[in-house]
Design an enzyme around this catalytic site. Structure first.
Site, PDB file in Angstrom:
ATOM      1  N   THR A   1       0.778 -11.853  40.542  1.00  0.00           N
ATOM      2  CA  THR A   1       0.237 -10.492  40.410  1.00  0.00           C
ATOM      3  C   THR A   1       1.139  -9.639  41.308  1.00  0.00           C
ATOM      4  OG1 THR A   1      -1.905 -10.999  39.682  1.00  0.00           O
ATOM      5  CG2 THR A   1      -1.578  -8.772  40.367  1.00  0.00           C
TER       6      THR A   1
ATOM      7  N   THR B   1       3.991 -16.823  33.629  1.00  0.00           N
ATOM      8  CA  THR B   1       3.519 -18.227  33.103  1.00  0.00           C
ATOM      9  C   THR B   1       3.257 -19.198  34.014  1.00  0.00           C
ATOM     10  OG1 THR B   1       4.188 -20.239  31.710  1.00  0.00           O
ATOM     11  CG2 THR B   1       6.083 -19.111  33.129  1.00  0.00           C
ATOM     12  N   HIS B   2       2.170 -19.869  33.591  1.00  0.00           N
ATOM     13  CA  HIS B   2       1.558 -20.783  34.303  1.00  0.00           C
ATOM     14  C   HIS B   2       1.895 -22.220  33.782  1.00  0.00           C
ATOM     15  CE1 HIS B   2      -0.640 -18.060  36.828  1.00  0.00           C
ATOM     16  NE2 HIS B   2      -1.538 -17.749  36.118  1.00  0.00           N
TER      17      HIS B   2
ATOM     18  N   TYR C   1       4.622 -17.359  48.849  1.00  0.00           N
ATOM     19  CA  TYR C   1       3.818 -16.403  49.290  1.00  0.00           C
ATOM     20  C   TYR C   1       3.530 -16.180  50.769  1.00  0.00           C
ATOM     21  CZ  TYR C   1      -1.009 -14.226  49.382  1.00  0.00           C
ATOM     22  OH  TYR C   1      -2.173 -13.413  49.512  1.00  0.00           O
TER      23      TYR C   1
ATOM     24  N   THR D   1       3.423  -1.991  45.974  1.00  0.00           N
ATOM     25  CA  THR D   1       3.117  -3.257  45.777  1.00  0.00           C
ATOM     26  C   THR D   1       2.090  -3.966  46.619  1.00  0.00           C
ATOM     27  OG1 THR D   1       4.784  -4.251  46.791  1.00  0.00           O
ATOM     28  CG2 THR D   1       5.189  -3.838  44.370  1.00  0.00           C
TER      29      THR D   1
ATOM     30  N   PHE E   1      -0.970  -4.896  49.167  1.00  0.00           N
ATOM     31  CA  PHE E   1      -2.556  -5.095  48.997  1.00  0.00           C
ATOM     32  C   PHE E   1      -3.360  -3.819  48.944  1.00  0.00           C
ATOM     33  CE2 PHE E   1      -6.619  -6.759  49.985  1.00  0.00           C
ATOM     34  CZ  PHE E   1      -6.766  -7.635  49.072  1.00  0.00           C
ATOM     35  N   ASP E   2      -3.356  -3.267  49.885  1.00  0.00           N
ATOM     36  CA  ASP E   2      -4.216  -2.057  49.855  1.00  0.00           C
ATOM     37  C   ASP E   2      -3.967  -1.116  48.979  1.00  0.00           C
ATOM     38  OD1 ASP E   2      -5.196  -3.017  52.145  1.00  0.00           O
ATOM     39  OD2 ASP E   2      -4.457  -1.863  53.696  1.00  0.00           O
TER      40      ASP E   2
ATOM     41  N   ARG F   1      -7.625  -9.981  45.364  1.00  0.00           N
ATOM     42  CA  ARG F   1      -9.100 -10.325  46.142  1.00  0.00           C
ATOM     43  C   ARG F   1      -9.009 -10.110  47.590  1.00  0.00           C
ATOM     44  NH1 ARG F   1     -11.955 -14.483  48.378  1.00  0.00           N
ATOM     45  NH2 ARG F   1      -9.896 -15.875  48.662  1.00  0.00           N
ATOM     46  N   LYS F   2      -8.454 -10.911  48.193  1.00  0.00           N
ATOM     47  CA  LYS F   2      -8.429 -10.831  49.971  1.00  0.00           C
ATOM     48  C   LYS F   2      -6.959 -10.874  50.222  1.00  0.00           C
ATOM     49  CE  LYS F   2     -11.450 -12.857  53.311  1.00  0.00           C
ATOM     50  NZ  LYS F   2     -12.215 -14.066  53.589  1.00  0.00           N
TER      51      LYS F   2
HETATM   52  S1  PPS Z   1      -3.637 -15.591  38.757  1.00  0.00           S
HETATM   53  O1  PPS Z   1      -5.163 -15.278  38.417  1.00  0.00           O
HETATM   54  O2  PPS Z   1      -3.119 -16.953  38.674  1.00  0.00           O
HETATM   55  O3  PPS Z   1      -2.895 -14.452  38.389  1.00  0.00           O
HETATM   56  O4  PPS Z   1      -3.584 -15.132  40.232  1.00  0.00           O
HETATM   57  P1  PPS Z   1      -2.198 -14.759  41.344  1.00  0.00           P
HETATM   58  O5  PPS Z   1      -2.014 -13.226  41.274  1.00  0.00           O
HETATM   59  O6  PPS Z   1      -1.348 -15.722  41.056  1.00  0.00           O
HETATM   60  O7  PPS Z   1      -2.764 -14.908  42.788  1.00  0.00           O
HETATM   61  C1  PPS Z   1      -4.131 -14.057  43.255  1.00  0.00           C
HETATM   62  C2  PPS Z   1      -3.848 -14.180  44.607  1.00  0.00           C
HETATM   63  O8  PPS Z   1      -3.010 -13.291  44.947  1.00  0.00           O
HETATM   64  C3  PPS Z   1      -3.303 -12.458  46.110  1.00  0.00           C
HETATM   65  N1  PPS Z   1      -2.710 -11.140  46.022  1.00  0.00           N
HETATM   66  C4  PPS Z   1      -2.156 -10.618  46.884  1.00  0.00           C
HETATM   67  N2  PPS Z   1      -1.676 -10.793  48.075  1.00  0.00           N
HETATM   68  C5  PPS Z   1      -1.037 -10.117  49.113  1.00  0.00           C
HETATM   69  N3  PPS Z   1      -0.604  -9.174  48.491  1.00  0.00           N
HETATM   70  C6  PPS Z   1      -0.745  -8.370  47.518  1.00  0.00           C
HETATM   71  N4  PPS Z   1      -0.149  -7.482  47.042  1.00  0.00           N
HETATM   72  C7  PPS Z   1      -1.531  -9.476  46.788  1.00  0.00           C
HETATM   73  N5  PPS Z   1      -1.870  -9.334  45.098  1.00  0.00           N
HETATM   74  C8  PPS Z   1      -2.483 -10.435  44.804  1.00  0.00           C
HETATM   75  C9  PPS Z   1      -4.990 -12.237  45.710  1.00  0.00           C
HETATM   76  O9  PPS Z   1      -5.685 -11.555  46.395  1.00  0.00           O
HETATM   77  C10 PPS Z   1      -5.236 -13.614  45.439  1.00  0.00           C
HETATM   78  O10 PPS Z   1      -5.377 -14.310  46.617  1.00  0.00           O
HETATM   79  P2  PPS Z   1      -6.897 -14.473  47.239  1.00  0.00           P
HETATM   80  O11 PPS Z   1      -6.553 -15.436  48.391  1.00  0.00           O
HETATM   81  O12 PPS Z   1      -7.749 -15.135  46.184  1.00  0.00           O
HETATM   82  O13 PPS Z   1      -7.174 -13.323  47.754  1.00  0.00           O
END
Ligand code: PPS
Length: 301
Positions: free
Chosen positions: A60, A109-110, A193, A227, A229-230, A254-255
């Site tokens: 994402t 894609t996964h 990541y 882009t 997280f916040d 999520r986190k």
């Molecule tokens: S999915 O469901 O497969 O599409 O999930 P995916 O997007 O691959 O991964 C989700 C995790 O990415 C974290 N995430 C982020 N981290 C940092 N910054 C940003 N902007 C961000 N956006 C999404 C998301 O919180 C998920 O990780 P966790 O550890 O669960 O928080």
């Protein structure tokens, strides 16, 4: 015993709630066999950009980055329908949707790399994340799917499945090895990541260079902003995607930290995953030290 159903002349096995195709497992309540087969048969195009990940690895985040770079710094929330249309999910939405998508865009894609439709001029952005955080994020994702899933799931059980390579959609190492193998291909960008977390600007610069996007300071800073997280949280990314696709309950955002596994894995589980990772990667120089600076594997690497 797996039962067998037939779909459009393709034989498809359903086993323990998973659709089994080409060695991958797709949760049967989320995917349709016919759509997966259409995804596998999609004719990749020279202008395709694929975002290739094991679930929960940063898909994402990369989608929002590529979208902002391709659209002059536009955030997902400025035109949600456009964001969704330009980010189809290959095996969930099928080849027809991808063929009809507005371009430029990026295909999520996964699928494991060797099963992703290939074109020598298409671009493949592979995002990988350390297995401990993927495992924990995967568990959070599963329990968010429904109250029953939350009630019937235990982390200990998921952890054993993860070690055995039996969580959807494929073994963690199938993704890691196949992306690693292609990391030096001219049409592949291999991204960690954790590197994105450590230095988002240099990660965005790499993505822009890979996509031949002329990146000035303004576009870089705007992309960082829309882009982060916040920003995604404050602008209710999860809720808006769920509103537009009512079947979804996923916490895409999520986190978002490195090391959340410390709050969930026991010491023994952590040691076992260290040993497993070491065993799997010990003969692959570079890969066995990939997360060296991130304090992920304590006991072996
Ligand atoms: S999915 O469901 O497969 O599409 O999930 P995916 O997007 O691959 O991964 C989700 C995790 O990415 C974290 N995430 C982020 N981290 C940092 N910054 C940003 N902007 C961000 N956006 C999404 C998301 O919180 C998920 O990780 P966790 O550890 O669960 O928080």
């Amino acid at each position: 015993m797996p039962n067998t159903i037939f779909q459009d002349c393709e034989e498809t096995q359903i086993c323990n709630g998973s659709i089994l195709i080409e060695g991958m497992r797709f949760p049967a309540h989320l995917y349709a066999p016919k759509t997966i087969h259409s995804a596998l048969a999609y004719n990749a195009r020279a202008d395709d950009i694929f975002i290739v990940t094991m679930p929960r690895s940063g898909t994402t985040w990369m989608q929002t980055i590529v979208y902002a770079l391709l659209n002059n710094g536009q955030g997902f929330d400025e035109n949600l329908d456009d964001f969704i249309a330009r980010n189809p999910f290959l095996e969930m939405h099928g080849s027809n949707v991808v063929e009809a998508m507005p371009r430029p865009g990026a295909i999520k894609t996964h699928l494991v790399f060797e099963h992703i439709p290939y074109h020598p001029n298409a671009k493949y952005i592979c995002v990988v994340r350390n297995p401990k955080d993927v495992c924990v994020s995967f568990f959070r994702f599963i329990i968010s799917l429904s109250p029953e899933a939350a009630k019937n799931s235990s982390f200990d059980c998921l952890f054993e499945q993860f070690l055995a390579g039996q969580t959807g959609h494929a073994d963690y190492f199938d993704y890691l090895f196949s992306c690693w193998e292609h990391r030096d291909d001219p049409n592949v960008l291999f991204v960690l990541y954790e590197d994105m977390k450590a230095n988002i600007r240099s990660s965005i610069i790499r993505v822009a260079q890979f996509l031949n996007i002329d990146l000035n300071k303004k576009l870089l800073e705007r992309t960082v902003l829309v882009t982060q997280f916040d920003y995604l949280k404050q602008n209710r990314f999860n809720e808006r995607i769920i509103d537009s696709e009512p079947s979804t309950t996923i916490e895409f955002v999520r986190k978002g930290i490195v090391g959340d596994w410390r709050t969930v894995l026991s010491d023994e589980q952590s040691r076992r995953l260290d040993a497993h990772f070491y065993e799997k990667t010990r003969d692959i120089p570079g890969l066995n030290t990939l997360w060296h600076g991130y304090n992920v594997f304590n006991s072996c690497t």
